[in-house]
Design a protein around this motif. Structure first.
Motif, short mmCIF file in Angstrom:
data_model
loop_
_atom_site.label_atom_id
_atom_site.label_comp_id
_atom_site.label_asym_id
_atom_site.label_seq_id
_atom_site.Cartn_x
_atom_site.Cartn_y
_atom_site.Cartn_z
N LYS A 77 9.81 46.31 26.92
CA LYS A 77 8.95 45.16 27.20
C LYS A 77 9.46 43.86 26.61
O LYS A 77 8.72 42.91 26.44
CB LYS A 77 7.52 45.44 26.71
CG LYS A 77 7.35 45.48 25.21
CD LYS A 77 5.88 45.64 24.87
CE LYS A 77 5.64 45.46 23.39
NZ LYS A 77 4.26 45.55 23.03
N ASN A 78 10.75 43.81 26.29
CA ASN A 78 11.30 42.61 25.66
C ASN A 78 10.40 42.19 24.50
O ASN A 78 9.72 41.17 24.57
CB ASN A 78 11.46 41.47 26.66
CG ASN A 78 12.86 41.38 27.19
OD1 ASN A 78 13.79 41.86 26.55
ND2 ASN A 78 13.01 40.76 28.34
N LEU B 84 16.59 40.41 13.37
CA LEU B 84 15.55 41.39 13.73
C LEU B 84 16.08 42.38 14.77
O LEU B 84 15.83 43.58 14.67
CB LEU B 84 14.30 40.68 14.25
CG LEU B 84 13.44 39.98 13.22
CD1 LEU B 84 12.36 39.15 13.90
CD2 LEU B 84 12.82 40.98 12.26
N ALA B 85 16.79 41.86 15.76
CA ALA B 85 17.35 42.74 16.79
C ALA B 85 18.35 43.71 16.18
O ALA B 85 18.38 44.90 16.54
CB ALA B 85 18.00 41.91 17.89
N SER B 86 19.14 43.25 15.25
CA SER B 86 20.12 44.10 14.58
C SER B 86 19.42 45.19 13.75
O SER B 86 19.83 46.36 13.79
CB SER B 86 21.01 43.24 13.68
OG SER B 86 21.88 44.06 12.95
N LYS C 180 6.90 39.33 16.56
CA LYS C 180 5.84 39.97 15.77
C LYS C 180 5.88 41.49 15.93
O LYS C 180 5.75 42.24 14.95
CB LYS C 180 4.49 39.42 16.19
CG LYS C 180 3.29 40.05 15.50
CD LYS C 180 1.99 39.50 16.05
CE LYS C 180 1.71 40.06 17.40
NZ LYS C 180 0.72 41.02 17.63
N ASP C 181 6.12 41.97 17.16
CA ASP C 181 6.18 43.41 17.42
C ASP C 181 7.35 44.06 16.70
O ASP C 181 7.22 45.15 16.15
CB ASP C 181 6.29 43.68 18.93
CG ASP C 181 5.06 43.24 19.69
OD1 ASP C 181 3.96 43.22 19.10
OD2 ASP C 181 5.20 42.90 20.88
N GLU D 37 8.52 47.07 9.65
CA GLU D 37 7.67 47.31 8.48
C GLU D 37 7.11 48.73 8.47
O GLU D 37 7.08 49.39 7.43
CB GLU D 37 6.52 46.30 8.43
CG GLU D 37 6.94 44.91 8.07
CD GLU D 37 5.82 43.90 8.19
OE1 GLU D 37 5.91 42.86 7.50
OE2 GLU D 37 4.86 44.11 8.97
N ARG D 38 6.68 49.20 9.63
CA ARG D 38 6.13 50.56 9.74
C ARG D 38 7.20 51.60 9.43
O ARG D 38 6.95 52.58 8.75
CB ARG D 38 5.53 50.78 11.12
CG ARG D 38 4.74 52.07 11.23
CD ARG D 38 3.99 52.24 12.53
NE ARG D 38 4.82 52.03 13.70
CZ ARG D 38 4.62 51.10 14.62
NH1 ARG D 38 3.60 50.26 14.52
NH2 ARG D 38 5.41 50.98 15.65
#
Length: 117
Positions: free
Chosen positions: A75-76, A16-18, A80-81, A87-88
C-alpha cells in the motif's frame, strides 16, 4: 518548505525504508531457518513435544509478521505506518536467542531515534 527540511525528510524516508527492508530480510531469513529446523526435526513427533510446538508457534508468528510487511509494501506505506511497524518489531519478543538479532534490534532502535517523528 525549505530545501533543508526537504532534504531531511528525504533522508529520513530513505532511512525508514532501509530499516523496514532490513527487518523484512531478517524475518525472511529467520523463516527459512525455522522451516529447515522444523523439516529436520526428529520423527515421530508426539503432540506434547514442547520444543516442536514452540517452533511451530514461532513459524505462525513469523508468517503473521511477514503478512504485515507485505501489507505495508503493497500500500505504499506512509511514514507513520513504517515508524509504527519498526517500533512494534523492536518491542516484540525476539525470534531467537541470537546475538545478531539483539544487535539488529538495538541498532534499529538507535536509528529510529535519529529519525524525526
Amino acid at each position: 518548505m525549505s530545501s533543508v527540511t526537504e532534504a531531511n525528510n528525504t533522508r529520513d524516508s530513505a532511512r525508514l525504508a532501509s530499516m523496514w527492508n532490513e527487518i523484512n530480510l531478517h524475518l525472511e531469513e529467520r523463516r527459512r531457518a525455522l522451516a529447515a529446523e522444523i523439516r529436520n526435526y526428529p520423527t515421530p513427533i508426539p503432540r506434547c513435544d514442547a520444543q516442536f510446538n514452540h517452533l511451530y508457534e514461532q513459524q505462525s508468528r513469523l508468517a503473521r509478521e511477514l503478512d504485515r510487511v507485505g501489507a505495508l509494501a503493497g500500500k505504499n506505506a506512509k511514514r507513520k505506518d513504517r515508524i509504527e511497524f519498526i517500533e512494534r518489531f523492536i518491542a516484540s519478543a525476539p525470534y531467537a536467542d541470537d546475538p545478531a538479532e539483539r544487535q539488529l534490534r538495538s541498532r534499529l532502535e538507535a536509528d529510529l531515534s535519529a529519525v524525526g517523528k
